[in-house]
Motif scaffolding. Structure first.
Motif, PDB file in Angstrom:
ATOM      1  N   SER B 160       0.606  -1.527  -0.142  1.00  0.00           N
ATOM      2  CA  SER B 160      -0.187  -0.209  -0.065  1.00  0.00           C
ATOM      3  C   SER B 160       0.726   1.200   0.268  1.00  0.00           C
ATOM      4  O   SER B 160       0.307   2.283  -0.312  1.00  0.00           O
ATOM      5  CB  SER B 160      -0.878  -0.025   1.137  1.00  0.00           C
ATOM      6  OG  SER B 160      -1.747  -1.098   1.308  1.00  0.00           O
ATOM      7  N   TYR B 161       2.074   1.067   0.509  1.00  0.00           N
ATOM      8  CA  TYR B 161       2.917   2.426   0.704  1.00  0.00           C
ATOM      9  C   TYR B 161       4.174   2.142  -0.001  1.00  0.00           C
ATOM     10  O   TYR B 161       4.738   0.999   0.168  1.00  0.00           O
ATOM     11  CB  TYR B 161       3.271   2.826   2.011  1.00  0.00           C
ATOM     12  CG  TYR B 161       1.587   3.281   2.585  1.00  0.00           C
ATOM     13  CD1 TYR B 161       1.785   4.731   2.669  1.00  0.00           C
ATOM     14  CD2 TYR B 161       0.927   2.527   3.361  1.00  0.00           C
ATOM     15  CE1 TYR B 161       0.503   5.244   2.949  1.00  0.00           C
ATOM     16  CE2 TYR B 161      -0.399   2.995   3.787  1.00  0.00           C
ATOM     17  CZ  TYR B 161      -0.357   4.280   3.922  1.00  0.00           C
ATOM     18  OH  TYR B 161      -1.594   4.800   4.362  1.00  0.00           O
ATOM     19  N   LYS B 162       4.824   3.263  -0.736  1.00  0.00           N
ATOM     20  CA  LYS B 162       5.852   3.125  -1.252  1.00  0.00           C
ATOM     21  C   LYS B 162       7.229   2.853  -0.034  1.00  0.00           C
ATOM     22  O   LYS B 162       7.238   3.683   0.870  1.00  0.00           O
ATOM     23  CB  LYS B 162       6.432   4.317  -2.017  1.00  0.00           C
ATOM     24  CG  LYS B 162       6.160   4.047  -3.495  1.00  0.00           C
ATOM     25  CD  LYS B 162       6.716   5.277  -4.411  1.00  0.00           C
ATOM     26  CE  LYS B 162       8.094   5.130  -4.657  1.00  0.00           C
ATOM     27  NZ  LYS B 162       8.879   6.128  -5.658  1.00  0.00           N
ATOM     28  N   PRO B 163       8.096   2.043  -0.307  1.00  0.00           N
ATOM     29  CA  PRO B 163       9.339   1.938   0.680  1.00  0.00           C
ATOM     30  C   PRO B 163      10.230   2.971   0.671  1.00  0.00           C
ATOM     31  O   PRO B 163      10.456   3.616  -0.562  1.00  0.00           O
ATOM     32  CB  PRO B 163       9.789   0.555   0.338  1.00  0.00           C
ATOM     33  CG  PRO B 163       9.702   0.320  -1.302  1.00  0.00           C
ATOM     34  CD  PRO B 163       8.312   1.031  -1.551  1.00  0.00           C
ATOM     35  N   VAL B 164      10.597   3.450   1.821  1.00  0.00           N
ATOM     36  CA  VAL B 164      11.790   4.354   1.797  1.00  0.00           C
ATOM     37  C   VAL B 164      13.086   3.623   1.341  1.00  0.00           C
ATOM     38  O   VAL B 164      13.409   2.395   2.055  1.00  0.00           O
ATOM     39  CB  VAL B 164      11.998   5.198   3.301  1.00  0.00           C
ATOM     40  CG1 VAL B 164      12.839   6.093   3.219  1.00  0.00           C
ATOM     41  CG2 VAL B 164      10.508   5.642   3.354  1.00  0.00           C
ATOM     42  N   GLU B 165      14.073   4.108   0.656  1.00  0.00           N
ATOM     43  CA  GLU B 165      15.147   3.404   0.205  1.00  0.00           C
ATOM     44  C   GLU B 165      16.599   4.250   0.623  1.00  0.00           C
ATOM     45  O   GLU B 165      17.635   3.982   0.806  1.00  0.00           O
ATOM     46  CB  GLU B 165      15.082   3.086  -1.177  1.00  0.00           C
ATOM     47  CG  GLU B 165      13.963   2.322  -1.758  1.00  0.00           C
ATOM     48  CD  GLU B 165      14.042   0.756  -1.411  1.00  0.00           C
ATOM     49  OE1 GLU B 165      14.860   0.328  -0.874  1.00  0.00           O
ATOM     50  OE2 GLU B 165      13.000   0.249  -2.001  1.00  0.00           O
ATOM     51  N   THR B 166      16.077   5.842   0.658  1.00  0.00           N
ATOM     52  CA  THR B 166      17.205   6.730   0.923  1.00  0.00           C
ATOM     53  C   THR B 166      17.724   6.470   2.471  1.00  0.00           C
ATOM     54  O   THR B 166      17.003   6.394   3.365  1.00  0.00           O
ATOM     55  CB  THR B 166      16.710   7.931   0.725  1.00  0.00           C
ATOM     56  OG1 THR B 166      15.808   8.240  -0.395  1.00  0.00           O
ATOM     57  CG2 THR B 166      17.722   9.097   0.792  1.00  0.00           C
ATOM     58  N   LEU B 167      19.018   6.306   2.553  1.00  0.00           N
ATOM     59  CA  LEU B 167      19.451   6.243   4.003  1.00  0.00           C
ATOM     60  C   LEU B 167      19.809   7.472   4.360  1.00  0.00           C
ATOM     61  O   LEU B 167      20.014   8.564   3.896  1.00  0.00           O
ATOM     62  CB  LEU B 167      20.938   5.382   3.674  1.00  0.00           C
ATOM     63  CG  LEU B 167      20.766   3.890   3.243  1.00  0.00           C
ATOM     64  CD1 LEU B 167      22.379   3.303   3.143  1.00  0.00           C
ATOM     65  CD2 LEU B 167      19.916   3.149   4.288  1.00  0.00           C
ATOM     66  N   ALA B 168      19.987   7.477   5.997  1.00  0.00           N
ATOM     67  CA  ALA B 168      20.075   8.749   6.737  1.00  0.00           C
ATOM     68  C   ALA B 168      20.757   8.168   8.164  1.00  0.00           C
ATOM     69  O   ALA B 168      21.175   6.918   8.194  1.00  0.00           O
ATOM     70  CB  ALA B 168      18.569   9.553   7.120  1.00  0.00           C
ATOM     71  N   GLU B 169      21.071   9.255   9.059  1.00  0.00           N
ATOM     72  CA  GLU B 169      21.795   8.774  10.271  1.00  0.00           C
ATOM     73  C   GLU B 169      20.908   8.998  11.545  1.00  0.00           C
ATOM     74  O   GLU B 169      21.173   9.933  12.288  1.00  0.00           O
ATOM     75  CB  GLU B 169      22.983   9.571  10.112  1.00  0.00           C
ATOM     76  CG  GLU B 169      24.214   8.860   9.518  1.00  0.00           C
ATOM     77  CD  GLU B 169      24.390   7.592   9.868  1.00  0.00           C
ATOM     78  OE1 GLU B 169      24.442   7.222  11.159  1.00  0.00           O
ATOM     79  OE2 GLU B 169      24.954   6.635   9.119  1.00  0.00           O
ATOM     80  N   PRO B 170      19.607   8.362  11.722  1.00  0.00           N
ATOM     81  CA  PRO B 170      18.781   8.264  12.959  1.00  0.00           C
ATOM     82  C   PRO B 170      19.581   8.055  14.220  1.00  0.00           C
ATOM     83  O   PRO B 170      20.639   7.251  14.100  1.00  0.00           O
ATOM     84  CB  PRO B 170      17.696   7.504  12.646  1.00  0.00           C
ATOM     85  CG  PRO B 170      18.080   6.854  11.575  1.00  0.00           C
ATOM     86  CD  PRO B 170      19.179   7.177  10.670  1.00  0.00           C
TER      87      PRO B 170
END
Lengths: 266, 319
Positions: B160-170
């Motif tokens: 139902s939702y587009k996956p997030v692929e971009t990485l970050a630094e949480p």
């Protein structure tokens, strides 16, 4: 020992249908009722244990939450060999969701003290997949969902189940009993009721209780005991296939052309 | 109570792709509401999955160390409860998956949370969270809300939702594991038996049959039809459950994904959510069904309202 099998009468829609005036459900005149498909399998699994080695003393109790019209589905189960049928209803349950229904089934299960509870993974109409496992939570019993195979010797303190996972794989789990299991389609081959069974079931008693008699208090009944509330129901705007019209010969000719175009492109 | 908590899923040491879709749902809601997004991972060595969960839009990753890595409903239930108590989210997103089916409902009934399953739409308005799911065999949409519930748990329909692929630094934080005495024990995973040597995931052209076939004796003519048009024969769940075709031919969530398929001809398949999960990405779907309202027509490119035997017979004349 005793196996409790909660069942549900499910509804499908007439080809044309209208919503209720409050817009929160379909007008009941446009609903066609039947026994939930999954429940054929749960009852069958209970009957298999009863008819299998060491199963002589097993009592199979089918139970449902619903108005009088649901007796029809309970009778289908009696016709296939269930020992006893119980129906619980109170008008306040009209607005109950899966959690609200589970509260009533939990009160019944406390009275019955079954050794196993077999519920369907989900119901064909709203497919919440929640009632059986909510029941497990309310009773604080060990539980496993989406069971595609069961290995259990009547009277033992554990069962081995095969849970059906996504993508065609399985997980094997040993689970302590009493337990609540939700059973998946295909776990067995459900039987048909015999004519004799159907005739006999028509004469058999169905125990009818109101929820209050089971000790379900007003704050747990219906909307008050539910985890969600329906705001509105509507027909979604859907994508629509381009329909291929014509005689079957013309339709097939167009399909053949699509297949040949694909073949040429591949 | 504020914030959105996503509970990720993993199996056999691999993060399940639906986890990134849940993050996609949460991040979209973050943009709409300003609520922070936290992603939890529960496992024997949860740090193993952390790198993959460092996704754009995530504010914090929470790890809970469990005594086993394989899914156990009681460990998940206790851990998610501990996570909710630690971070007090107003919304908790789980996948609508086999694992979540095993613990979401017990979690909500024991703690008085709001709950809806298999949702594909989520919003928030003045009254709180609102979720959309379907009913009556996907012929209607149902909008539900959760009056009086400060925590709402939703299981979200995969796809139902587009996956997030971009990485970050949480940021990454460990949440203490609650004490749990599991009452079931994971014994192992099993891969499905092969059946025959059919390769549904690799097939480019699939002719698939469903309940409309009616009885076992009718399967053979569709086998022949598939052969004559050069397709691999697939099926929907009822056909495999009945034992008319091996499980290896079943297309859908609990069967195989038609991963390489470009042309899928669905004959007598009405289109359950579970079946469509295995083929809705296919470029060209042609559905043949007697019911003009069958769900499959909502995802098919071409539709034929007709009798599959008659269409099959006519089709044969062209090959």
């Amino acid at each position: 020992m005793k196996i409790l099998v909660p069942i549900k009468q499910v509804a499908t829609l007439d080809e044309d249908f209208e919503f209720r005036d409050d817009g929160r459900d379909v007008d009941p005149d446009f609903l066609i009722h039947d026994l939930n498909e999954w429940d054929n399998y749960t009852l069958e699994e209970a009957m298999r244990l009863k008819e299998g080695p060491g199963g002589e003393g097993i009592e199979v109790v089918v139970a449902t939450v619903g108005p009088e019209s649901v007796d029809e589905e309970l009778r289908k189960c009696l016709a296939k060999g269930a020992d006893r049928a119980v129906r619980v209803w109170s008008d306040a349950l009209e607005d109950a969701d899966a959690v609200g229904v589970a509260r009533v089934l939990a009160a019944l299960a406390r009275r019955e003290s079954p050794d196993l509870i077999f519920a369907g993974v989900q119901a064909a109409d709203h497919a919440c997949g929640a009632t059986g496992m909510a029941l497990a939570g309310l009773l604080d019993l060990p539980h496993a969902a989406v069971v595609a195979a069961l290995d259990y010797v009547p009277g033992s303190h554990s069962a081995t189940v095969r849970r059906e996972l996504e993508g065609g794989s399985y997980a094997s789990v040993r689970i302590g009993c009493p337990a609540v299991l939700t059973l998946q389609l295909g776990i067995n081959t459900p039987r048909y009721a015999s004519l004799r069974g159907i005739k006999q079931a028509a004469q058999r008693p169905i125990e009818v209780l109101d929820a209050e008699a089971l000790g379900v208090t007003a704050d747990a009944l219906g909307a008050a005991g539910s985890a969600s509330r329906v705001r509105r129901m509507y027909v979604p705007e859907k994508g629509r296939a381009q329909m291929i019209e014509g005689t079957p010969a013309e339709q097939a000719a167009r399909l053949a052309q699509i297949i040949k175009e694909f073949g040429g492109a591949a | 109570m504020s914030g959105i908590l996503v509970v990720s899923e993993h199996r056999n040491g691999e993060l399940r792709p639906v986890s990134r879709e849940l993050v996609g749902a949460a991040v979209a809601l973050k943009h709409a509401t300003g609520e922070p997004v936290r992603v939890a991972v529960i496992g024997e060595a949860p740090e193993r999955y952390v790198a993959e969960l460092k996704l754009a839009g995530v504010d914090e990753i929470l790890t809970v160390q469990a005594v086993v890595d394989a899914f156990d409903p009681e460990i998940y239930e206790a851990s998610v409860r501990a996570l909710i108590e630690a971070r007090e989210p107003s919304l908790v997103l789980l996948a609508h998956s086999v694992d979540s089916l095993g613990y979401a409902a017990p979690l909500v009934v024991k703690n008085g949370y709001g709950f809806a399953s298999d949702v594909f739409g989520i919003e928030r308005d003045a009254d709180g969270w609102v979720a959309t799911r379907s009913g009556y065999g996907q012929k209607v949409n149902i909008e539900v809300d959760f009056p009086g519930r400060s925590v709402v748990v939703l299981t979200v329909r995969p796809g139902s939702y587009k996956p997030v692929e971009t990485l970050a630094e949480p940021a990454v934080s460990a949440i203490p594991a609650p004490a749990v005495m599991p009452r079931s024990q994971h014994l192992g995973f099993e891969e499905p038996a092969g059946g025959d040597d059919v390769n549904i995931p690799g097939a480019e052209f699939i002719v698939s049959i469903g309940r409309g076939v009616g009885e076992e004796d009718n399967v053979e003519q569709f086998k022949e039809l598939a052969d004559s048009v050069g397709a691999t024969l697939g099926c929907s769940r009822p056909i495999a459950d009945a034992g008319w075709l091996p499980k290896a031919r079943q297309v859908g969530q609990s069967g195989k994904t038609a991963a390489a398929c470009k042309l899928y001809v669905a004959m007598g398949i009405s289109g359950s959510v579970q079946h469509m999960a295995g083929m809705k990405h296919v470029e060209t779907i042609v559905a043949v069904n007697t019911d003009p309202e069958a769900s499959i027509f909502t995802i098919a490119r071409y539709g034929i309202v007709g009798d599959i035997f008659e269409i099959g017979q006519e089709l044969r004349n062209h090959f």
